[in-house]
Motif scaffolding. Structure first.
Motif, PDB file in Angstrom:
ATOM      1  N   LEU A 100      41.241 -16.907  40.454  1.00 28.64           N
ATOM      2  CA  LEU A 100      40.770 -18.299  40.445  1.00 28.64           C
ATOM      3  C   LEU A 100      39.495 -18.444  41.268  1.00 28.64           C
ATOM      4  O   LEU A 100      38.574 -19.180  40.874  1.00 28.64           O
ATOM      5  CB  LEU A 100      41.856 -19.229  40.975  1.00 28.64           C
ATOM      6  N   ALA A 101      39.425 -17.744  42.407  1.00 25.39           N
ATOM      7  CA  ALA A 101      38.220 -17.821  43.241  1.00 25.39           C
ATOM      8  C   ALA A 101      37.029 -17.185  42.529  1.00 25.39           C
ATOM      9  O   ALA A 101      35.902 -17.724  42.552  1.00 25.39           O
ATOM     10  CB  ALA A 101      38.466 -17.146  44.587  1.00 25.39           C
ATOM     11  N   MET A 102      37.220 -16.055  41.871  1.00 27.50           N
ATOM     12  CA  MET A 102      36.125 -15.420  41.139  1.00 27.50           C
ATOM     13  C   MET A 102      35.703 -16.264  39.942  1.00 27.50           C
ATOM     14  O   MET A 102      34.525 -16.292  39.567  1.00 27.50           O
ATOM     15  CB  MET A 102      36.525 -14.012  40.701  1.00 27.50           C
ATOM     16  N   ASP A 103      36.661 -16.963  39.344  1.00 26.80           N
ATOM     17  CA  ASP A 103      36.352 -17.826  38.204  1.00 26.80           C
ATOM     18  C   ASP A 103      35.423 -18.976  38.602  1.00 26.80           C
ATOM     19  O   ASP A 103      34.697 -19.509  37.760  1.00 26.80           O
ATOM     20  CB  ASP A 103      37.649 -18.375  37.620  1.00 26.80           C
TER      21      ASP A 103
ATOM     22  N   THR B 136      61.225  -7.941  47.281  1.00 26.05           N
ATOM     23  CA  THR B 136      60.673  -8.950  46.377  1.00 26.05           C
ATOM     24  C   THR B 136      59.465  -9.659  46.985  1.00 26.05           C
ATOM     25  O   THR B 136      58.556 -10.070  46.263  1.00 26.05           O
ATOM     26  CB  THR B 136      61.730 -10.003  46.007  1.00 26.05           C
ATOM     27  N   GLY B 137      59.434  -9.791  48.316  1.00 25.19           N
ATOM     28  CA  GLY B 137      58.296 -10.458  48.950  1.00 25.19           C
ATOM     29  C   GLY B 137      56.993  -9.710  48.733  1.00 25.19           C
ATOM     30  O   GLY B 137      55.932 -10.327  48.549  1.00 25.19           O
ATOM     31  N   ASP B 138      57.038  -8.381  48.751  1.00 23.23           N
ATOM     32  CA  ASP B 138      55.826  -7.584  48.507  1.00 23.23           C
ATOM     33  C   ASP B 138      55.337  -7.780  47.075  1.00 23.23           C
ATOM     34  O   ASP B 138      54.130  -7.879  46.818  1.00 23.23           O
ATOM     35  CB  ASP B 138      56.105  -6.101  48.744  1.00 23.23           C
ATOM     36  N   VAL B 139      56.287  -7.818  46.138  1.00 25.05           N
ATOM     37  CA  VAL B 139      55.927  -7.989  44.726  1.00 25.05           C
ATOM     38  C   VAL B 139      55.303  -9.361  44.511  1.00 25.05           C
ATOM     39  O   VAL B 139      54.257  -9.501  43.859  1.00 25.05           O
ATOM     40  CB  VAL B 139      57.168  -7.805  43.842  1.00 25.05           C
ATOM     41  N   LEU B 140      55.916 -10.398  45.079  1.00 24.56           N
ATOM     42  CA  LEU B 140      55.383 -11.751  44.922  1.00 24.56           C
ATOM     43  C   LEU B 140      54.055 -11.926  45.657  1.00 24.56           C
ATOM     44  O   LEU B 140      53.188 -12.677  45.201  1.00 24.56           O
ATOM     45  CB  LEU B 140      56.406 -12.769  45.423  1.00 24.56           C
ATOM     46  N   ALA B 141      53.886 -11.222  46.768  1.00 24.73           N
ATOM     47  CA  ALA B 141      52.591 -11.265  47.463  1.00 24.73           C
ATOM     48  C   ALA B 141      51.494 -10.732  46.561  1.00 24.73           C
ATOM     49  O   ALA B 141      50.386 -11.301  46.492  1.00 24.73           O
ATOM     50  CB  ALA B 141      52.660 -10.458  48.759  1.00 24.73           C
ATOM     51  N   ALA B 142      51.772  -9.651  45.830  1.00 22.71           N
ATOM     52  CA  ALA B 142      50.788  -9.097  44.896  1.00 22.71           C
ATOM     53  C   ALA B 142      50.491 -10.085  43.779  1.00 22.71           C
ATOM     54  O   ALA B 142      49.327 -10.280  43.389  1.00 22.71           O
ATOM     55  CB  ALA B 142      51.301  -7.773  44.328  1.00 22.71           C
ATOM     56  N   VAL B 143      51.530 -10.713  43.246  1.00 28.03           N
ATOM     57  CA  VAL B 143      51.336 -11.696  42.173  1.00 28.03           C
ATOM     58  C   VAL B 143      50.393 -12.805  42.628  1.00 28.03           C
ATOM     59  O   VAL B 143      49.408 -13.144  41.952  1.00 28.03           O
ATOM     60  CB  VAL B 143      52.683 -12.299  41.727  1.00 28.03           C
ATOM     61  N   HIS B 144      50.673 -13.365  43.783  1.00 23.47           N
ATOM     62  CA  HIS B 144      49.937 -14.557  44.205  1.00 23.47           C
ATOM     63  C   HIS B 144      48.551 -14.237  44.743  1.00 23.47           C
ATOM     64  O   HIS B 144      47.627 -15.035  44.578  1.00 23.47           O
ATOM     65  CB  HIS B 144      50.773 -15.357  45.205  1.00 23.47           C
ATOM     66  N   VAL B 145      48.361 -13.082  45.352  1.00 24.08           N
ATOM     67  CA  VAL B 145      47.005 -12.758  45.799  1.00 24.08           C
ATOM     68  C   VAL B 145      46.102 -12.497  44.598  1.00 24.08           C
ATOM     69  O   VAL B 145      44.905 -12.846  44.622  1.00 24.08           O
ATOM     70  CB  VAL B 145      46.996 -11.570  46.782  1.00 24.08           C
ATOM     71  N   LEU B 146      46.645 -11.915  43.544  1.00 21.02           N
ATOM     72  CA  LEU B 146      45.838 -11.704  42.340  1.00 21.02           C
ATOM     73  C   LEU B 146      45.502 -13.038  41.674  1.00 21.02           C
ATOM     74  O   LEU B 146      44.363 -13.258  41.236  1.00 21.02           O
ATOM     75  CB  LEU B 146      46.577 -10.787  41.366  1.00 21.02           C
ATOM     76  N   LYS B 147      46.474 -13.915  41.596  1.00 18.52           N
ATOM     77  CA  LYS B 147      46.209 -15.238  41.020  1.00 18.52           C
ATOM     78  C   LYS B 147      45.101 -15.943  41.793  1.00 18.52           C
ATOM     79  O   LYS B 147      44.129 -16.457  41.198  1.00 18.52           O
ATOM     80  CB  LYS B 147      47.483 -16.079  41.044  1.00 18.52           C
TER      81      LYS B 147
ATOM     82  N   ALA C  77      52.167  -9.495  34.180  1.00 19.12           N
ATOM     83  CA  ALA C  77      52.644 -10.577  33.319  1.00 19.12           C
ATOM     84  C   ALA C  77      52.773 -11.886  34.085  1.00 19.12           C
ATOM     85  O   ALA C  77      52.424 -12.964  33.570  1.00 19.12           O
ATOM     86  CB  ALA C  77      53.981 -10.186  32.695  1.00 19.12           C
ATOM     87  N   GLU C  78      53.261 -11.814  35.325  1.00 23.67           N
ATOM     88  CA  GLU C  78      53.441 -13.038  36.108  1.00 23.67           C
ATOM     89  C   GLU C  78      52.104 -13.666  36.498  1.00 23.67           C
ATOM     90  O   GLU C  78      51.987 -14.894  36.554  1.00 23.67           O
ATOM     91  CB  GLU C  78      54.275 -12.747  37.359  1.00 23.67           C
ATOM     92  N   VAL C  79      51.109 -12.849  36.771  1.00 19.57           N
ATOM     93  CA  VAL C  79      49.773 -13.394  37.057  1.00 19.57           C
ATOM     94  C   VAL C  79      49.271 -14.165  35.845  1.00 19.57           C
ATOM     95  O   VAL C  79      48.726 -15.271  35.961  1.00 19.57           O
ATOM     96  CB  VAL C  79      48.788 -12.278  37.448  1.00 19.57           C
ATOM     97  N   ALA C  80      49.461 -13.592  34.654  1.00 23.89           N
ATOM     98  CA  ALA C  80      49.051 -14.286  33.430  1.00 23.89           C
ATOM     99  C   ALA C  80      49.762 -15.626  33.304  1.00 23.89           C
ATOM    100  O   ALA C  80      49.135 -16.658  33.000  1.00 23.89           O
ATOM    101  CB  ALA C  80      49.344 -13.404  32.220  1.00 23.89           C
ATOM    102  N   ARG C  81      51.066 -15.632  33.533  1.00 21.34           N
ATOM    103  CA  ARG C  81      51.834 -16.876  33.392  1.00 21.34           C
ATOM    104  C   ARG C  81      51.367 -17.940  34.388  1.00 21.34           C
ATOM    105  O   ARG C  81      51.166 -19.111  34.032  1.00 21.34           O
ATOM    106  CB  ARG C  81      53.326 -16.595  33.592  1.00 21.34           C
ATOM    107  N   LEU C  82      51.174 -17.543  35.635  1.00 19.57           N
ATOM    108  CA  LEU C  82      50.769 -18.509  36.657  1.00 19.57           C
ATOM    109  C   LEU C  82      49.368 -19.049  36.400  1.00 19.57           C
ATOM    110  O   LEU C  82      49.087 -20.230  36.655  1.00 19.57           O
ATOM    111  CB  LEU C  82      50.841 -17.866  38.040  1.00 19.57           C
ATOM    112  N   LEU C  83      48.478 -18.204  35.888  1.00 16.26           N
ATOM    113  CA  LEU C  83      47.131 -18.684  35.586  1.00 16.26           C
ATOM    114  C   LEU C  83      47.148 -19.649  34.407  1.00 16.26           C
ATOM    115  O   LEU C  83      46.406 -20.643  34.402  1.00 16.26           O
ATOM    116  CB  LEU C  83      46.204 -17.508  35.300  1.00 16.26           C
ATOM    117  N   VAL C  84      47.989 -19.402  33.418  1.00 17.94           N
ATOM    118  CA  VAL C  84      48.125 -20.355  32.317  1.00 17.94           C
ATOM    119  C   VAL C  84      48.654 -21.683  32.843  1.00 17.94           C
ATOM    120  O   VAL C  84      48.155 -22.760  32.482  1.00 17.94           O
ATOM    121  CB  VAL C  84      49.046 -19.784  31.213  1.00 17.94           C
ATOM    122  N   GLU C  85      49.661 -21.622  33.719  1.00 13.20           N
ATOM    123  CA  GLU C  85      50.210 -22.847  34.299  1.00 13.20           C
ATOM    124  C   GLU C  85      49.170 -23.597  35.125  1.00 13.20           C
ATOM    125  O   GLU C  85      49.200 -24.830  35.211  1.00 13.20           O
ATOM    126  CB  GLU C  85      51.418 -22.518  35.177  1.00 13.20           C
TER     127      GLU C  85
END
Length: 419
Positions: A377-380, A362-373, A218-226
């Protein structure tokens, strides 16, 4: 302007609250809509454009948010977390008023004494459900009633000895239970919302598996929309059902949407902290050291390479996990469904999996969020991603030989190619 990296900073309180709400959703196997529709839908509705579409299904409560519905010509990428939780179930209601339960994928011994919530269909109104709090799970009744082998630790708790204690007393106990309307099959969940742990940036509670994967998706979706969304990629944010009983829901979602790329997001193990497994020589994954990336099984190395490049570029901490024939996650969804997708699986090391006190960083969770984002973006930005993936499978018959002479004796740095 702050340059602090999100994965190296405390998780903001608002974000932690969203994570807690997702993890707390009462969504046992087969009843996932408490999370998918009760928590995730309002959250997605708060940030997605009107052009997005939420796909729903007949046989399960899994959902998929689609950034470009109907645009099948676009290369598509699915992120998938699973919304279901392992649960206990009412097995038998005895004539003595005991409510016997099964332990599913919990170790019986870790359940004893824990508070639970029971969810039960109203016998007078099928399809309507009630909840009951205040019960605990018990087995032997008291230390004094345990046999000698249990007292000295030589034997544990048998799965068939577990029962739900509702503190029923007085006359006609079994009739009192019957009047509650409890029935065999009623699901039971541990009652322990997450809270901050003692050590910095840690938290613990029940059902990190796999509310965390759903939170990340869900957070990846939100950050990509932003960030303005994707220009070329069609992104599918999936929340699957029935993972805990065989990963049955995600293969339905994969079959229905046929994504070109599929990335599962699920919890992993902190093997360094796990007691008594040193002789197994597991990969030393560790809480607080970053997200995990699987290799082996059906994992697509091209997608892994893109994730690694994004992690390196953004200095996001990463750990490699080795999987054998099966990832053990929804990363197998496309293969199980007979769909051609480039698949991989990422996660985060947690401790005490399938207990009431699962713990994570929480750092591991946020690392996953941001690496996916960053990876998305790079693949896009790539041209003709489908064709590139088809044509650039790694060729081990086209490698660069490594020789001892190519490295200095102390640093191991490469001086020249011997090719």
């Amino acid at each position: 302007m702050s340059t602090a990296k999100p994965w190296a900073s405390p998780m903001p309180a608002e974000q932690f609250s969203v994570m807690r709400d997702i993890i707390s959703a009462p969504s046992p196997v087969g009843f996932e809509s408490a999370m998918t529709l009760g928590v995730l839908k309002p959250y997605f509705d708060s940030f997605i454009p009107d052009s997005w579409h939420m796909h729903q299904y007949l046989g399960n409560a899994g959902v998929v948010w689609d950034s470009h519905p109907g645009e099948d010509d676009r290369p598509s990428l699915m992120l998938v977390g699973h919304a279901d939780k392992i649960r206990m179930q009412v097995r038998k209601i005895g004539s003595d008023g005991k409510i016997w339960i099964n332990s599913d994928f919990f170790l019986p011994s870790i359940l004893v004494g824990n508070e639970v919530t029971v969810f039960s269909e109203d016998p007078d109104e099928p399809g309507q459900y009630r909840s009951l709090k205040g019960g605990t799970i018990e087995a032997v009744g008291a230390f004094h009633f345990a046999n000698s082998d249990q007292r000295n630790g030589q034997k544990g708790i048998r799965p068939d000895s577990l029962y739900l204690e509702l503190q029923i007393h007085g006359r006609h106990k079994s009739d009192q239970i019957k009047r509650l309307g409890l029935q065999p099959g009623d699901p039971i969940l541990l009652d322990r919302p997450i809270k901050h742990g003692f050590s910095p940036d840690t938290f613990h509670g029940a059902y990190l598996d796999n509310g965390l994967g759903c939170f990340v998706t869900a957070e990846v979706a939100r950050l990509l929309v932003e960030a303005g969304g994707t220009r070329k990629l069609r992104c599918l944010y999936a929340f699957a059902s029935h993972e805990e009983i065989g990963r049955l829901g995600s293969r339905v979602l994969a079959r229905a949407t046929s994504p070109d790329i599929l990335i599962a997001v699920d919890v992993n193990h902190d093997y360094v902290a796990a007691p008594g497994i040193g002789s197994r020589h597991m990969q030393p994954l560790e809480m607080g050291k970053g997200f995990t990336l699987s290799t082996g099984s059906v994992i697509n190395q091209q997608i892994n390479s893109r994730i690694k490049r994004a992690a390196r570029k953004q200095d996001i901490p990463m750990q490699i996990d080795v999987v054998g024939r099966d990832t053990g996650t929804d990363g197998m969804a496309a293969a199980f469904a007979g769909i051609d997708s480039a698949a991989t699986s990422i996660g985060f090391p947690i401790r005490n999996m399938h207990t009431i006190s699962e713990a994570a960083h929480t750092g591991d969770v946020l690392a996953a969020v941001h690496v996916l984002k960053e990876t998305i973006l790079a693949m896009d930005a790539e041209d003709d991603l489908r064709a590139v993936l088809k044509q650039s499978h790694p060729r081990l018959d086209d490698t660069t030989p490594i020789t001892h002479q190519g490295f200095d004796r102390l640093g191991g740095s490469r001086k020249s190619s011997s090719r």
